[in-house]
Design an enzyme around this catalytic site. Structure first.
Site, PDB file in Angstrom:
ATOM      1  N   SER A  97       0.830  -1.202   0.000  1.00 32.06           N
ATOM      2  CA  SER A  97       0.000   0.000   0.000  1.00 32.06           C
ATOM      3  C   SER A  97       0.871   1.261   0.000  1.00 32.06           C
ATOM      4  O   SER A  97       1.691   1.450  -0.895  1.00 32.06           O
ATOM      5  CB  SER A  97      -0.961  -0.054   1.191  1.00 32.06           C
ATOM      6  OG  SER A  97      -2.006   0.872   1.037  1.00 32.06           O
ATOM      7  N   ASP A 227      -9.278  -5.475  -4.778  1.00 33.61           N
ATOM      8  CA  ASP A 227      -8.739  -4.454  -3.876  1.00 33.61           C
ATOM      9  C   ASP A 227      -9.662  -3.244  -3.905  1.00 33.61           C
ATOM     10  O   ASP A 227      -9.778  -2.559  -4.925  1.00 33.61           O
ATOM     11  CB  ASP A 227      -7.330  -4.073  -4.329  1.00 33.61           C
ATOM     12  CG  ASP A 227      -6.588  -3.221  -3.319  1.00 33.61           C
ATOM     13  OD1 ASP A 227      -7.234  -2.375  -2.668  1.00 33.61           O
ATOM     14  OD2 ASP A 227      -5.360  -3.392  -3.191  1.00 33.61           O
ATOM     15  N   HIS A 256      -7.400  -5.857  -0.436  1.00 34.99           N
ATOM     16  CA  HIS A 256      -6.225  -5.006  -0.227  1.00 34.99           C
ATOM     17  C   HIS A 256      -5.277  -5.612   0.801  1.00 34.99           C
ATOM     18  O   HIS A 256      -4.064  -5.636   0.606  1.00 34.99           O
ATOM     19  CB  HIS A 256      -6.678  -3.620   0.240  1.00 34.99           C
ATOM     20  CG  HIS A 256      -5.573  -2.630   0.344  1.00 34.99           C
ATOM     21  ND1 HIS A 256      -4.789  -2.265  -0.725  1.00 34.99           N
ATOM     22  CD2 HIS A 256      -5.106  -1.917   1.410  1.00 34.99           C
ATOM     23  CE1 HIS A 256      -3.890  -1.369  -0.338  1.00 34.99           C
ATOM     24  NE2 HIS A 256      -4.058  -1.149   0.945  1.00 34.99           N
TER      25      HIS A 256
END
Length: 276
Positions: A97, A227, A256
């Protein structure tokens, strides 16, 4: 476990486990988490003889709650301070991320010999926010809502995110894992509200296009097709295309937070890439 003090006086906390002569695997966490988010992967790679390192980003976890520096250039400089202090050579940098953006910015600027490979997992590059040049991106209003929710009731916001889109627990038939939710909340509440607030701009508006083009080591781009935080189509495939030595691996239906929900799949894949 140790700390490094940066040039502006910020203290960066890090974990450093395993043999000093093992190849270093350096982990970069997402927003608003800490090095603890990598416990599963660190133990896995430790069991395979690697030296594993992970730090808490400034304003996150056990690092200083600094007033400034909550943007990607400083994040990358903080990583360089840690890798310099530990004299890590030939390391594999794995970022999730926001941590994937941090990896892209750091690796593009790293000293020769520091980096052997990199992994961008569910990562924010090339750029998240929607614009004329990025029409498939996420509208700025979504990130404005993040900031408003954080400022209004950060504790509740840090329950809502992992209970829903982060781990895909809002999908039909997916059972909520309360331990994951509590651990996400715990890590988030360790950090500073100002750092987390400003980091939303850093992860959503930073354009990593030129960083990706400059990276001259092999990079694995791993992304879940479901995601809901960093949408697949505007991230993974585009990053892989920009990287000179990029390989895209897509995970059908994964969320995610797939490194936490599916470590039994992701960990062996990461190991295979590291060893290849």
């Amino acid at each position: 476990m140790g700390t490094v003090t940066t040039s502006d006086g910020t203290t960066i906390f890090y974990k450093d486990w395993g043999p000093r002569d093992g190849q270093p695997i350096v982990f970069h966490h997402g927003w608003p988490l800490t090095a603890d988010d990598w416990d599963n992967q660190m133990l896995f790679f430790l069991s395979h003889g690697y030296r594993v390192v992970a730090h808490d980003r400034r304003g996150h976890g056990r690092s200083s709650q600094s007033a400034t520096g909550h943007e990607m250039d400083t994040y990358a400089a903080d990583v360089a301070a840690v890798t310099d202090a530990l004299d890590l050579q030939g390391a594999v940098h794995i970022g999730h991320s926001t941590g994937g953006g941090e990896v892209a910015r750091y690796v593009a600027r790293a000293k020769p010999g520091r980096v052997a490979k990199a992994v961008l997992a569910g990562a924010v590059p090339p750029v998240m926010v929607k614009s004329d040049s990025n029409p498939g991106g996420t509208p700025i209003e979504v990130f404005d809502e993040f900031r408003a929710a954080l400022a209004a009731n950060r504790s509740q916001f840090y329950i809502d995110v992992p209970s829903g889109p982060f781990y895909g627990f809002n999908r039909d038939g997916v059972e909520v894992n309360q331990g994951m939710v509590y651990n996400w909340w715990r890590q988030g509440m360790m950090g500073a509200a100002n750092a987390h607030y400003e980091c939303i701009k850093a992860f959503s508006e930073t354009d990593f296009t030129e960083d990706l083009k400059k990276i001259d080591v092999p990079v694995l781009v791993a992304h879940g097709t479901d995601d809901q935080v960093v949408p697949y189509a505007d991230a993974g495939p585009l990053s892989a295309e920009l990287l000179p030595h990029g390989t895209l691996k897509s995970y059908e239906g994964y969320p995610h937070g797939m490194l936490t929900t599916h470590p039994e799949v992701l960990n062996p894949d990461l190991l295979e890439f590291v060893k290849s």
